[in-house]
Write a protein that holds these residues in place. Structure first.
Motif: not given
Length: 409
Positions: A65-75, A82-86, A114-122
């Protein structure tokens, strides 16, 4: 300040059209913040008997989550909430369901991780998205501080209800029930939030808006470093509290103990949103970090539920004011087109600290016991107070106010 005047501060922001609805959706969608890490610890420790393994799986979620949160925020800033959060909510749900299935099937590393990491990514960046909406809607900086205080109170409501809910479901219904409810809350809350199109900040696609304006790293870098230590306090104390409750023979009480911690933070957050604060945001943040560090020191000496609840409650008083000051400082400093990213950078620091805090506390529990593990959050709190001292004093905001810059444009 009179009770009427105090309530008026909240009434002004909550009567903005659509405010109640998007804030309620954000509240529901944020429930996993207080449920997933604890739910993973409860599930994995019950199936494997190891808090070290549980802390490692939880850390995989938090690190991702920490690794991908900023990328998600930029998106989100670029394409809109409404396009990114769902999409993010769908990835989070898929990962968490996969992790639960792997643990129940007895799969060894790396599958649960790995699955926990995927959940953190999203994991959807709901807190920063909701605060971005407030920044978009409110012109008065005093009212904006009240709105941020309200969101901090909402965060604490999450941390009161979430731990109690996930613990109760995991210990009395089924070990999977708590995490399953986190998935449901994420999907429902995110859907409600993104349905509010009228309050959504406009997207800032490349070539438009202010998203390419430089970040004030002289402020953000040490602020994020402080957030990392604060996250270690939160993550370490959570694992230590669960472990101590287990040692005392009542694991189900861990949610109540963590909820008591959140109550202290909630009370201080309500007060902060109702009063007019004249001190600069930077000074308030430094003072909050110092208070948190000092108030964590008694915890390694607790020996029962009564003392644990009392000291958690007291230390909770330092959390909300510190976070409110941090978000207000970021809001007045970061370029308008990058507000979601700026807030997420700080919350990412919190997440980055949660992972090592939780993992290290879990290792100490396995080797030396639960009481000793409270030295992990205590040491992190003192380190955070030290880091806060290097924050720039009197750093000049990028504009007189975020809203002033937007109106002038």
């Amino acid at each position: 300040m009179s009770d009427v005047a105090a309530l008026a501060s909240y009434r002004r922001v909550l009567t903005i059209p659509g405010a109640w609805v998007f804030s309620a959706g954000g509240l529901l969608a944020r429930m996993p913040m207080a449920m997933v890490s604890l739910g993973i610890v409860l599930l994995v420790s019950s199936r494997t008997g190891s808090y070290g393994t549980a802390g490692a799986v939880s850390a995989a979620f938090l690190v991702a989550n920490a690794s991908f949160a900023v990328l998600q925020a930029r998106l989100i800033d670029r394409f809109g909430q409404s396009r990114v959060l769902p999409v993010a909510a769908g990835i989070f749900s898929l990962g968490l369901v996969g992790m639960m299935a792997a643990v129940e099937a007895g799969r060894s590393a790396p599958w649960p991780h790995l699955f926990a990491a995927l959940a953190g990514v999203g994991l959807p960046q709901i807190g920063s998205s909701v605060r971005s909406r407030w920044s978009h809607l409110i012109e008065d900086k005093g009212d904006l501080l009240t709105a941020f205080a309200f969101e901090s109170v909402a965060d604490e409501m999450v941390f009161i209800v979430g731990p109690a809910l996930v613990t109760t479901l995991a210990t009395t219904v089924h070990p999977l029930a708590g995490l399953a409810s986190a998935v449901a809350a994420t999907l429902a809350g995110t859907a409600l939030l993104v349905s509010q199109k009228r309050t959504e900040p406009p997207a800032s696609p490349a070539g438009h808006g202010h998203e390419r304006a430089p970040m004030p790293w002289q402020v953000l870098a040490p602020l994020i470093a402080s957030a990392v230590t604060m996250g270690a306090v939160l993550g370490g104390a959570e694992v230590a509290t669960v472990a101590l409750s287990d040692e005392l023979g009542a694991t189900s009480r861990s949610g109540l103990m963590l909820g008591t911690w959140a109550v202290g933070s909630l009370v201080s957050g309500v007060i902060m949103g109702a009063v007019q604060v004249r001190a600069p945001n930077a000074a308030r943040f430094r003072l909050g970090m110092l208070a948190l560090g000092l108030l964590m020191l008694p915890l390694p000496f607790v020996g029962g539920f009564a003392s644990l609840a009392a000291f958690l409650f007291l230390s909770g008083f330092a959390i909300s004011p510190t976070l409110i000051a941090a978000f207000a400082w970021i809001e007045e400093t970061v370029p308008a087109g990058r507000i979601t990213e700026g807030i997420t950078l700080f919350t990412t620091g919190l997440g980055a600290g949660l992972a090592p805090g939780a993992a290290l506390a879990g290792l100490v529990v396995d080797r030396s016991g639960a009481t000793t593990s409270f030295w992990v959050p205590a040491a992190a709190g003192l380190l955070g107070a030290t880091v806060a001292l290097v924050l720039p004093r009197g750093a000049r905001p990028r504009s007189l106010s975020r809203v002033d810059g937007r109106v002038a444009a």
